[in-house]
Write a protein that holds these residues in place. Sequence first.
Motif, short mmCIF file in Angstrom:
data_model
loop_
_atom_site.label_atom_id
_atom_site.label_comp_id
_atom_site.label_asym_id
_atom_site.label_seq_id
_atom_site.Cartn_x
_atom_site.Cartn_y
_atom_site.Cartn_z
N PHE A 14 47.31 37.25 102.53
CA PHE A 14 46.81 38.42 103.25
C PHE A 14 45.39 38.78 102.82
CE2 PHE A 14 51.36 39.91 104.03
CZ PHE A 14 51.28 39.68 105.39
N ILE A 15 45.15 38.79 101.53
CA ILE A 15 43.84 39.18 101.01
C ILE A 15 42.77 38.16 101.38
CG2 ILE A 15 42.51 39.54 98.89
CD1 ILE A 15 45.12 40.74 97.69
N VAL A 16 43.02 36.89 101.08
CA VAL A 16 42.03 35.84 101.36
C VAL A 16 41.84 35.68 102.87
CG1 VAL A 16 41.50 33.38 101.12
CG2 VAL A 16 42.44 34.65 99.20
N GLY A 17 42.92 35.76 103.64
CA GLY A 17 42.82 35.65 105.09
C GLY A 17 41.98 36.75 105.69
N ALA A 18 42.19 37.98 105.25
CA ALA A 18 41.41 39.11 105.77
C ALA A 18 39.93 38.97 105.40
CB ALA A 18 41.97 40.42 105.23
N ILE A 19 39.66 38.52 104.17
CA ILE A 19 38.27 38.33 103.75
C ILE A 19 37.61 37.24 104.60
CG2 ILE A 19 36.81 37.46 101.87
CD1 ILE A 19 38.75 38.93 99.94
N VAL A 21 38.39 36.17 107.64
CA VAL A 21 38.19 36.64 109.01
C VAL A 21 36.98 37.59 109.05
CG1 VAL A 21 39.15 38.08 110.85
CG2 VAL A 21 40.55 36.31 109.79
N GLY A 22 36.90 38.49 108.09
CA GLY A 22 35.78 39.42 108.06
C GLY A 22 34.44 38.72 107.88
N VAL A 23 34.38 37.78 106.94
CA VAL A 23 33.14 37.03 106.71
C VAL A 23 32.78 36.20 107.93
CG1 VAL A 23 32.11 35.15 105.35
CG2 VAL A 23 33.32 37.00 104.20
N GLY A 24 33.77 35.61 108.57
CA GLY A 24 33.50 34.82 109.77
C GLY A 24 32.95 35.66 110.91
N VAL A 25 33.51 36.84 111.11
CA VAL A 25 33.03 37.72 112.18
C VAL A 25 31.61 38.19 111.88
CG1 VAL A 25 33.37 39.98 113.27
CG2 VAL A 25 35.32 38.44 112.95
N VAL A 26 31.37 38.60 110.64
CA VAL A 26 30.03 39.07 110.26
C VAL A 26 29.03 37.91 110.35
CG1 VAL A 26 28.67 39.96 108.32
CG2 VAL A 26 30.89 40.96 108.84
N GLY A 27 29.47 36.72 109.94
CA GLY A 27 28.59 35.55 110.04
C GLY A 27 28.29 35.17 111.48
N TYR A 28 29.28 35.29 112.35
CA TYR A 28 29.05 34.98 113.75
C TYR A 28 28.08 35.97 114.38
CZ TYR A 28 30.02 33.28 118.44
OH TYR A 28 29.89 32.74 119.69
N ALA A 29 28.14 37.22 113.93
CA ALA A 29 27.22 38.24 114.43
C ALA A 29 25.81 38.04 113.89
CB ALA A 29 27.72 39.62 114.05
N GLY A 30 25.64 37.17 112.91
CA GLY A 30 24.33 36.87 112.38
C GLY A 30 23.91 37.79 111.24
N VAL A 54 44.96 31.66 110.21
CA VAL A 54 46.13 30.86 109.83
C VAL A 54 46.77 31.45 108.57
CG1 VAL A 54 46.85 28.61 108.91
CG2 VAL A 54 45.41 28.72 110.94
N LEU A 55 45.95 31.83 107.59
CA LEU A 55 46.49 32.43 106.38
C LEU A 55 47.20 33.75 106.68
CD1 LEU A 55 43.64 31.72 103.81
CD2 LEU A 55 45.90 30.70 103.88
N LEU A 56 46.61 34.57 107.54
CA LEU A 56 47.25 35.84 107.90
C LEU A 56 48.58 35.62 108.62
CD1 LEU A 56 44.17 37.95 109.07
CD2 LEU A 56 45.56 38.30 107.02
N VAL A 57 48.62 34.67 109.54
CA VAL A 57 49.85 34.41 110.29
C VAL A 57 50.94 33.85 109.38
CG1 VAL A 57 50.86 32.96 112.10
CG2 VAL A 57 48.74 34.19 112.53
N THR A 58 50.58 32.92 108.50
CA THR A 58 51.59 32.37 107.60
C THR A 58 52.08 33.41 106.60
OG1 THR A 58 49.90 31.45 106.13
CG2 THR A 58 50.83 29.98 107.81
N GLY A 59 51.22 34.32 106.20
CA GLY A 59 51.65 35.40 105.32
C GLY A 59 52.55 36.38 106.05
N LEU A 60 52.25 36.65 107.29
CA LEU A 60 53.04 37.59 108.08
C LEU A 60 54.41 37.03 108.42
CD1 LEU A 60 53.02 40.32 109.62
CD2 LEU A 60 52.17 39.08 111.59
N THR A 61 54.48 35.77 108.84
CA THR A 61 55.74 35.16 109.24
C THR A 61 56.53 34.61 108.06
OG1 THR A 61 54.72 33.00 109.62
CG2 THR A 61 54.84 34.52 111.51
N GLN A 62 55.87 34.47 106.92
CA GLN A 62 56.46 33.89 105.70
C GLN A 62 56.92 32.46 105.89
OE1 GLN A 62 59.47 36.87 104.68
NE2 GLN A 62 58.14 37.51 103.01
N LYS A 63 56.29 31.76 106.82
CA LYS A 63 56.63 30.35 107.07
C LYS A 63 55.34 29.54 107.09
CE LYS A 63 60.57 31.73 109.79
NZ LYS A 63 61.21 31.77 111.08
#
Length: 80
Positions: A14-19, A21-30, A54-63
Amino acid sequence: METNVGGYDRTGRFIVGAILVGVGVVGYAGLLRVAVGPVPQALMALILVLIGAVLLVTGLTQKCPTNSVFGVNTCKPRSR
């Protein structure tokens, strides 16, 4: 598929996935440079968002299919 993600593994995802996603969005915005070597900025940002998702989904579904392939199970058995 049985649950195979739990405990610290799930929290870390959850922690690494959120980070990511956040870095990717900020990076895409330039607003942050995430380009590495010959990989363009937009492509690297998209890769970070996908890995984070992918990390967020696997953490959420636990699979996690990768855990299943390697026989890893960090989920404690449920007590009844």
